[in-house]
Design an enzyme around this catalytic site. Structure first.
Site, PDB file in Angstrom:
ATOM      1  N   ASP A 113      16.053  99.015 -26.887  1.00 30.50           N
ATOM      2  CA  ASP A 113      15.375  99.673 -25.774  1.00 30.50           C
ATOM      3  C   ASP A 113      15.628  98.880 -24.490  1.00 30.50           C
ATOM      4  O   ASP A 113      15.559  97.650 -24.473  1.00 30.50           O
ATOM      5  CB  ASP A 113      13.874  99.753 -26.045  1.00 30.50           C
ATOM      6  CG  ASP A 113      13.146 100.550 -24.984  1.00 30.50           C
ATOM      7  OD1 ASP A 113      13.125 101.788 -25.084  1.00 30.50           O
ATOM      8  OD2 ASP A 113      12.601  99.934 -24.043  1.00 30.50           O
ATOM      9  N   ILE A 114      15.937  99.605 -23.400  1.00 30.43           N
ATOM     10  CA  ILE A 114      16.156  98.958 -22.100  1.00 30.43           C
ATOM     11  C   ILE A 114      14.802  98.582 -21.501  1.00 30.43           C
ATOM     12  O   ILE A 114      13.914  99.433 -21.360  1.00 30.43           O
ATOM     13  CB  ILE A 114      16.921  99.879 -21.141  1.00 30.43           C
ATOM     14  CG1 ILE A 114      18.287 100.248 -21.738  1.00 30.43           C
ATOM     15  CG2 ILE A 114      17.104  99.212 -19.774  1.00 30.43           C
ATOM     16  CD1 ILE A 114      19.068 101.275 -20.932  1.00 30.43           C
ATOM     17  N   GLU A 156      15.714 105.882 -23.033  1.00 26.01           N
ATOM     18  CA  GLU A 156      16.438 104.604 -22.938  1.00 26.01           C
ATOM     19  C   GLU A 156      16.500 103.882 -24.279  1.00 26.01           C
ATOM     20  O   GLU A 156      16.776 102.687 -24.339  1.00 26.01           O
ATOM     21  CB  GLU A 156      15.767 103.705 -21.882  1.00 26.01           C
ATOM     22  CG  GLU A 156      14.378 103.223 -22.215  1.00 26.01           C
ATOM     23  CD  GLU A 156      13.263 104.166 -21.801  1.00 26.01           C
ATOM     24  OE1 GLU A 156      12.135 103.689 -21.622  1.00 26.01           O
ATOM     25  OE2 GLU A 156      13.521 105.394 -21.654  1.00 26.01           O
TER      26      GLU A 156
END
Length: 237
Positions: A113-114, A156
């Site tokens: 995950d960003i 994301e």
């Protein structure tokens, strides 16, 4: 009387010869007509065969084009339009195929995950956010293996499924991705920004069906949440 008889014989011979000549002529004419008809039929057959070959070639070409078009459409359905990675639909379809005839001793899953992605969108706009997604995807492609399944799971979030891979190798891959993303200069127009990712890593043993992978994905998701709680930009296994 004798001369009359001889004349009659000669006259009859002439008639016979003429008759013979006419018969021979008719036979020759008949043969010529037959040869011409055969030649015409042969030409028609050749033309018919050529037309059939051409039609067959046309059909084969159309079939190839249809197959190519169908494969392209299928590929588009299995790809994320923005990043070019496989999408969520693909992973479940692929797992169905993978577990038809074999099982795996082990498999690992990375849930990536960003960090603070919403802040990137809010600060620089959604177009900038899309660029970050593309660049993160590019880095993940570079630093995963060719046989690893890399998927944009949604927003994301990304998943990497590593079949026949134990947790220690999966941890190394996750660390490499995290380090490369952190070190990369993300370009947003003329601005360079820094981006980090958090990663959860889980392992499944004796993987016999797609449900085993789905369970590993859920475990990796929980570990990703833990990485977020611990401060982000780290790997939890």
């Amino acid at each position: 009387m004798l001369f009359t008889a001889i004349f009659c014989i000669i006259e009859n011979i002439d008639i016979i010869m003429w008759g013979f000549a006419i018969c021979v002529g008719l036979v020759i004419i008949s043969q010529l007509i037959t040869l011409m008809e055969n030649k015409r039929l042969m030409q028609l057959l050749i033309e018919s065969n050529n037309e059939l070959e051409y039609k067959t070639f046309e059909l084969e070409t159309i079939n190839r084009q249809l197959k190519k078009s169908n494969l392209a459409k299928e590929s588009q359905l299995n790809r994320d339009f923005l990043t070019g990675l496989h999408n969520r639909r693909y992973i479940y379809k692929k797992l169905d195929v993978l577990f038809k005839n074999k099982f795996y001793n082990k498999a690992s899953v990375l849930m990536i995950d960003i960090d603070y992605f919403k802040k990137i969108n809010d600060t620089y706009g959604h177009e900038a956010g899309d660029k970050v997604l593309k660049q993160v995807s590019m880095l993940m492609k570079l630093y995963t293996r060719t046989n690893d399944s890399l998927i944009r799971f949604g927003g994301e979030e990304f998943i990497c499924v590593l079949l026949d891979t134990d947790i220690s190798i999966a941890r190394d891959i996750a660390d490499r991705i995290r380090e490369k993303v952190e070190a990369y200069d993300f370009k947003i127009e003329c601005i360079k920004i820094k981006v980090t990712v958090s990663i959860g890593v889980s392992e499944a043993r004796l993987v016999k069906c797609k449900e085993d992978i789905e369970l590993a994905i859920k475990k990796a998701d929980k570990l990703l949440y833990k990485a977020k709680q611990l401060g982000r930009n780290q790997v939890c296994i």
